[in-house]
Design a protein around this motif. Structure first.
Motif, PDB file in Angstrom:
ATOM      1  N   GLU A  43       0.800  -1.218   0.000  1.00  0.00           N
ATOM      2  CA  GLU A  43       0.000   0.000   0.000  1.00  0.00           C
ATOM      3  C   GLU A  43       0.835   1.271   0.000  1.00  0.00           C
ATOM      4  O   GLU A  43       0.308   2.347  -0.193  1.00  0.00           O
ATOM      5  CB  GLU A  43      -0.917   0.009   1.225  1.00  0.00           C
ATOM      6  N   ASP A  83      -3.055  -6.652   0.154  1.00  0.00           N
ATOM      7  CA  ASP A  83      -4.024  -5.587   0.438  1.00  0.00           C
ATOM      8  C   ASP A  83      -4.747  -6.036   1.704  1.00  0.00           C
ATOM      9  O   ASP A  83      -5.701  -6.820   1.638  1.00  0.00           O
ATOM     10  CB  ASP A  83      -5.007  -5.402  -0.716  1.00  0.00           C
ATOM     11  N   GLU A 135      -9.155  -4.998   1.264  1.00  0.00           N
ATOM     12  CA  GLU A 135      -9.652  -4.391   0.038  1.00  0.00           C
ATOM     13  C   GLU A 135     -11.103  -4.003   0.313  1.00  0.00           C
ATOM     14  O   GLU A 135     -11.985  -4.856   0.407  1.00  0.00           O
ATOM     15  CB  GLU A 135      -9.575  -5.364  -1.140  1.00  0.00           C
ATOM     16  N   GLU A 145      -3.794  -3.815  -6.180  1.00  0.00           N
ATOM     17  CA  GLU A 145      -4.946  -4.677  -6.464  1.00  0.00           C
ATOM     18  C   GLU A 145      -4.828  -5.308  -7.849  1.00  0.00           C
ATOM     19  O   GLU A 145      -5.276  -6.426  -8.075  1.00  0.00           O
ATOM     20  CB  GLU A 145      -6.241  -3.863  -6.364  1.00  0.00           C
TER      21      GLU A 145
END
Length: 337
Positions: free
Chosen positions: A57, A86, A89, A214
């Motif tokens: 991130e 992640d 998410e 992502e």
């Protein structure tokens, strides 16, 4: 990568989901994300691996996140593993008590994943029956026609999923004008990518401009499921428009891309983003969604549902677990209780 590591990675996303669930509906996405990060880091550091976060991130090492380049695992001489994460998410969905929030990660052998900064990525995904039909250099409407032909479907029967963001308004209008159905979701393009690849889903394609982390995680699970995907790294100013702040951040992104060998604007095929089938993908539901049940909790007992996919064997498992929270390790206890 050793087969037995797959289950260990499922425990990592379970811990992150349990930690994030504590902050469900409390209106603060950063606290929820921070709790999931702490739980994920604690679990990764218990694993006998020499791991590196290659997609995360952010890159500022004093921030509450799993940052790009962070070393994880408890054995420096252990198996080298690259990890894309992640922790939640859908942090906003978690904070608002909305559906489809998941904790996700992908892990692969060293060099398996494209290295790129935390920036935007344009991406398009289709399932195994459409492999080879995608071309991100062509308009979305042409891609829909090509995939429809591969699937032997009428255009009006096609369903495309995307993110409900202002930057997609024009594309959604184009798809509607073609006669297709559009599912617009608030966040969650990893889950959307999976929905485009599984045969039980109504979704035929996924298109969006979303996060590069992502995107790489999506590419891992798409490859594991036998689907197809193309992507393109985008500067913030290209994705969100020109402004003084966006231009400044884009300059920083360009510098980081040069340092990491990434090229904004270059068409990336699936094999460019994920270079090996020897990967593991794990996703645990934080809130109830289209793919997974969310965490439920009754006092000291919580339940989770996890999707665990091993790319090399294309084994897909759904794991339902019951957790007695007071029995968790101290590092996990402090973020889930």
């Amino acid at each position: 990568m050793r087969r037995e590591l797959a289950f260990e990675f499922s425990r990592v996303t379970e811990a992150a989901a349990l930690a994030g669930y504590k902050w469900l509906g409390r209106g603060d996405k950063n606290i929820a994300d921070g709790a999931a990060v702490e739980a994920m880091r604690a679990m990764l550091n218990k694993m006998n691996i020499a791991g590196e976060i290659v997609i995360g991130e952010g890159e500022i090492d004093d921030a509450p996140m799993l940052y790009i380049g962070e070393q994880v695992g408890c054995d420096k001489n252990g198996e080298p593993v690259d990890i894309a994460v992640d922790p939640i998410e859908g942090t906003r969905m978690t904070a608002m008590g909305q559906s489809n929030a998941v904790a996700v990660l992908a892990a692969g052998e060293k060099g398996a994943f494209l290295k790129a900064p935390d920036m935007y990525m344009e991406k398009i995904v289709a399932g195994p029956g459409s492999k080879g039909a995608l071309n991100l250099d062509m308009p979305i409407t042409d891609n829909i026609r090509l995939v429809a032909a591969r699937l032997n479907k009428d255009i009006k029967d096609m369903t495309i999923i995307t993110l409900a963001k202002p930057r997609h308004d024009a594309v959604i209008k184009e798809i509607h004008a073609l006669g297709c159905k559009v599912f617009s979701i608030p966040d969650g393009d990893v889950a959307a990518s999976i929905m485009a690849c599984i045969p039980t889903s109504e979704v035929d394609m996924m298109y969006c401009i979303g996060g590069a982390p992502e995107g790489i995680i999506s590419a891992a699970v798409v490859r594991a499921l036998g689907g197809d995907m193309q992507g393109r790294l985008m500067l913030r100013s290209d994705a969100k428009g020109q402004s003084e702040e966006n231009d400044r951040m884009s300059a920083d992104e360009l510098a980081r891309c040069k340092q990491m060998g990434a090229v904004p604007g270059k068409l990336l095929k699936l094999e460019d983003m994920v270079r090996s089938d020897n990967i593991v993908f794990s996703a645990t539901g934080v809130t109830k969604g289209d793919l997974l049940e969310g965490v439920t909790r009754h006092g000291d007992v919580a339940t989770t549902e996890t999707l665990l996919i091993r790319g090399k064997s294309r084994t897909i498992r759904t794991i339902k677990s019951t957790h007695f929270l007071s029995r968790k390790d101290d590092e996990i206890l402090k973020v889930v209780l």
